[in-house]
Design an enzyme around this catalytic site. Structure first.
Site, PDB file in Angstrom:
ATOM      1  N   SER A 138       0.852  -1.189   0.000  1.00  0.00           N
ATOM      2  CA  SER A 138       0.000   0.000   0.000  1.00  0.00           C
ATOM      3  C   SER A 138       0.884   1.234   0.000  1.00  0.00           C
ATOM      4  O   SER A 138       2.004   1.195   0.543  1.00  0.00           O
ATOM      5  CB  SER A 138      -0.877   0.033   1.261  1.00  0.00           C
ATOM      6  OG  SER A 138      -1.555   1.282   1.366  1.00  0.00           O
ATOM      7  N   TYR A 151      -1.265  -0.569  10.745  1.00  0.00           N
ATOM      8  CA  TYR A 151      -1.448  -0.900   9.321  1.00  0.00           C
ATOM      9  C   TYR A 151      -0.220  -0.522   8.491  1.00  0.00           C
ATOM     10  O   TYR A 151       0.325  -1.353   7.765  1.00  0.00           O
ATOM     11  CB  TYR A 151      -2.727  -0.214   8.816  1.00  0.00           C
ATOM     12  CG  TYR A 151      -2.980  -0.363   7.340  1.00  0.00           C
ATOM     13  CD1 TYR A 151      -3.610  -1.500   6.832  1.00  0.00           C
ATOM     14  CD2 TYR A 151      -2.597   0.628   6.438  1.00  0.00           C
ATOM     15  CE1 TYR A 151      -3.848  -1.638   5.463  1.00  0.00           C
ATOM     16  CE2 TYR A 151      -2.832   0.498   5.078  1.00  0.00           C
ATOM     17  CZ  TYR A 151      -3.460  -0.634   4.596  1.00  0.00           C
ATOM     18  OH  TYR A 151      -3.687  -0.771   3.247  1.00  0.00           O
TER      19      TYR A 151
HETATM   20  N1  LIG Z   1      -8.809   0.090  -0.296  1.00  0.00           N
HETATM   21  C1  LIG Z   1      -7.725   0.815  -0.529  1.00  0.00           C
HETATM   22  O1  LIG Z   1      -7.793   2.020  -0.832  1.00  0.00           O
HETATM   23  C2  LIG Z   1      -6.379   0.171  -0.439  1.00  0.00           C
HETATM   24  C3  LIG Z   1      -5.233   0.970  -0.670  1.00  0.00           C
HETATM   25  C4  LIG Z   1      -3.992   0.380  -0.609  1.00  0.00           C
HETATM   26  C5  LIG Z   1      -3.874  -0.977  -0.337  1.00  0.00           C
HETATM   27  N2  LIG Z   1      -5.001  -1.720  -0.110  1.00  0.00           N
HETATM   28  C6  LIG Z   1      -4.798  -3.143   0.194  1.00  0.00           C
HETATM   29  O2  LIG Z   1      -5.691  -3.931  -0.574  1.00  0.00           O
HETATM   30  C7  LIG Z   1      -6.054  -5.089   0.178  1.00  0.00           C
HETATM   31  C8  LIG Z   1      -7.569  -5.188   0.259  1.00  0.00           C
HETATM   32  O3  LIG Z   1      -8.055  -4.029   0.936  1.00  0.00           O
HETATM   33  P1  LIG Z   1      -9.587  -3.697   1.046  1.00  0.00           P
HETATM   34  O4  LIG Z   1      -9.705  -2.224   1.092  1.00  0.00           O
HETATM   35  O5  LIG Z   1     -10.354  -4.471   0.037  1.00  0.00           O
HETATM   36  O6  LIG Z   1      -9.905  -4.262   2.515  1.00  0.00           O
HETATM   37  P2  LIG Z   1     -11.323  -4.713   3.129  1.00  0.00           P
HETATM   38  O7  LIG Z   1     -11.251  -4.513   4.598  1.00  0.00           O
HETATM   39  O8  LIG Z   1     -12.440  -4.067   2.378  1.00  0.00           O
HETATM   40  O9  LIG Z   1     -11.340  -6.271   2.819  1.00  0.00           O
HETATM   41  C9  LIG Z   1     -10.472  -7.143   3.478  1.00  0.00           C
HETATM   42  C10 LIG Z   1     -11.035  -8.541   3.416  1.00  0.00           C
HETATM   43  O10 LIG Z   1     -10.194  -9.382   4.216  1.00  0.00           O
HETATM   44  C11 LIG Z   1     -11.017 -10.246   4.964  1.00  0.00           C
HETATM   45  N3  LIG Z   1     -10.344 -10.696   6.180  1.00  0.00           N
HETATM   46  C12 LIG Z   1     -10.014  -9.964   7.272  1.00  0.00           C
HETATM   47  N4  LIG Z   1      -9.465 -10.750   8.217  1.00  0.00           N
HETATM   48  C13 LIG Z   1      -9.423 -11.995   7.699  1.00  0.00           C
HETATM   49  C14 LIG Z   1      -8.981 -13.257   8.202  1.00  0.00           C
HETATM   50  N5  LIG Z   1      -8.484 -13.374   9.456  1.00  0.00           N
HETATM   51  N6  LIG Z   1      -9.076 -14.354   7.410  1.00  0.00           N
HETATM   52  C15 LIG Z   1      -9.599 -14.245   6.154  1.00  0.00           C
HETATM   53  N7  LIG Z   1     -10.055 -13.083   5.636  1.00  0.00           N
HETATM   54  C16 LIG Z   1      -9.968 -11.979   6.393  1.00  0.00           C
HETATM   55  C17 LIG Z   1     -12.247  -9.399   5.305  1.00  0.00           C
HETATM   56  O11 LIG Z   1     -13.365 -10.197   5.675  1.00  0.00           O
HETATM   57  C18 LIG Z   1     -12.454  -8.632   4.002  1.00  0.00           C
HETATM   58  O12 LIG Z   1     -13.317  -9.312   3.114  1.00  0.00           O
HETATM   59  C19 LIG Z   1      -5.403  -4.945   1.548  1.00  0.00           C
HETATM   60  O13 LIG Z   1      -4.231  -5.711   1.591  1.00  0.00           O
HETATM   61  C20 LIG Z   1      -5.110  -3.464   1.647  1.00  0.00           C
HETATM   62  O14 LIG Z   1      -4.020  -3.198   2.473  1.00  0.00           O
HETATM   63  C21 LIG Z   1      -6.235  -1.179  -0.150  1.00  0.00           C
END
Ligand SMILES: NC(=O)c1ccc[n+]([C@@H]2O[C@H](COP(=O)([O-])OP(=O)(O)OC[C@H]3O[C@@H](n4cnc5c(N)ncnc54)[C@H](O)[C@@H]3O)[C@@H](O)[C@H]2O)c1
Length: 264
Positions: A138, A151
């Site tokens: 990220s 995070y």
């Molecule tokens: N959304 C953004 O703007 C953004 C920006 C940079 C990086 N990211 C990265 O993208 C990835 C996805 O992010 P997101 O925004 O979709 O997050 P989110 O919180 O919307 O989704 C995360 C998913 O992980 C699942 N999860 C959590 N704990 C778990 C566990 N113990 N076992 C199995 N599943 C589990 C949750 O149920 C959820 O469906 C992450 O790695 C995040 O760091 C996101």
């Protein structure tokens, strides 16, 4: 051009939320068989139901070694192989400098250690196929941010861990890379904006020179590329998928003269 992944098997964690779903969809469209892993059972089942036979939802808490063992054994039992692992699951809870030890350990457990355990448990299977791993980084792991610690520390560690995993697994022909999204249209951004995508793009535009926040599919296509044969000589790399966010410094790409003139 969509890579051809017919006959290959991918495990994607955190598959039930918007970004994970986009990654699963991209692999399914490329012809792969996908094991979509999440703890969110209703959304995971809905995803699989919408994508048909190429996607199977696996309810699995990645913080449990027993659950990871069952996931890997189940994948090898039903599919006979594992070609790709996408470590995408995350928890965002972050009390920053006030976080208690238990909060730190819980966050690092899901955001860093569980992915590392899954790499360990899939290495044999991935090595048998000359497979590939993509870890989700990220922009949050690259810059300071007031009020956060858990995070971003995990995300920074993932970028380093990716290099260590890549170096360790290169002799076994397993490639390991990371992808670092900027602000991406996701459950979190949807909540913050009252599901107003135009607002997200307007607020995000100054930080993302391409003028909008990312889409899940922007990220998914780069994950797919890193797993495809087109990236066969790429390992230990981080690819920003951030519309230019990380190329800018605090001056947002504008010269001192430009800043002073805009104040005049
Ligand atoms: N959304 C953004 O703007 C953004 C920006 C940079 C990086 N990211 C990265 O993208 C990835 C996805 O992010 P997101 O925004 O979709 O997050 P989110 O919180 O919307 O989704 C995360 C998913 O992980 C699942 N999860 C959590 N704990 C778990 C566990 N113990 N076992 C199995 N599943 C589990 C949750 O149920 C959820 O469906 C992450 O790695 C995040 O760091 C996101």
């Amino acid at each position: 051009m969509t890579p051809e992944l017919q006959g290959k098997v991918a495990i994607v964690t955190g598959a039930a939320a918007m970004l994970g779903r986009a990654i699963v969809r991209a692999f399914v469209q490329a012809g792969a068989q996908v094991l979509a892993v999440d703890i969110d059972v209703p959304r995971g089942e809905a995803l699989a139901a919408g994508l048909g036979a190429r996607c199977r939802f696996v309810a699995c808490d990645i913080a449990s070694d027993a659950a990871l063992d069952a996931l890997v054994a189940g994948a090898l039992g039903t599919e006979g192989r594992i070609d790709f692992l996408v470590n995408n699951a995350v928890v965002y809870g972050d009390a920053g400098l006030d976080a208690a030890r238990a909060d730190w350990l819980a966050a690092l457990n899901v955001n860093l250690v569980s992915g590392a355990m899954l790499v360990q448990k899939t290495t044999e299977a991935l090595a048998a196929q000359g497979g590939a791993i993509v870890n989700m980084g990220s922009v949050g792991g690259k810059f300071g941010a007031a009020g956060r610690a858990l995070y971003p520390a995990a995300k920074a560690a993932i970028l380093q861990l990716t290099r260590n995993q890549a170096a360790s697994l290169a002799p076994r022909r397993v490639r390991v890379n990371s992808v670092s999204p900027g602000w991406t249209w996701s459950d979190a951004l949807s909540r913050m904006t009252g599901d107003d995508r135009a607002l997200a793009d307007r607020v995000g535009a100054p930080m993302h020179p391409l003028g909008r926040v990312g889409d899940g599919d922007d990220v998914a296509q780069v994950v797919l590329f890193l797993c495809s044969d087109a990236a066969r000589f790429v390992t230990g790399a981080d690819i920003p998928v951030d519309g230019g966010f990380s190329m800018l410094g605090p001056d947002q790409g504008r010269s001192a003269r430009d800043w002073f003139e805009s104040q005049a």
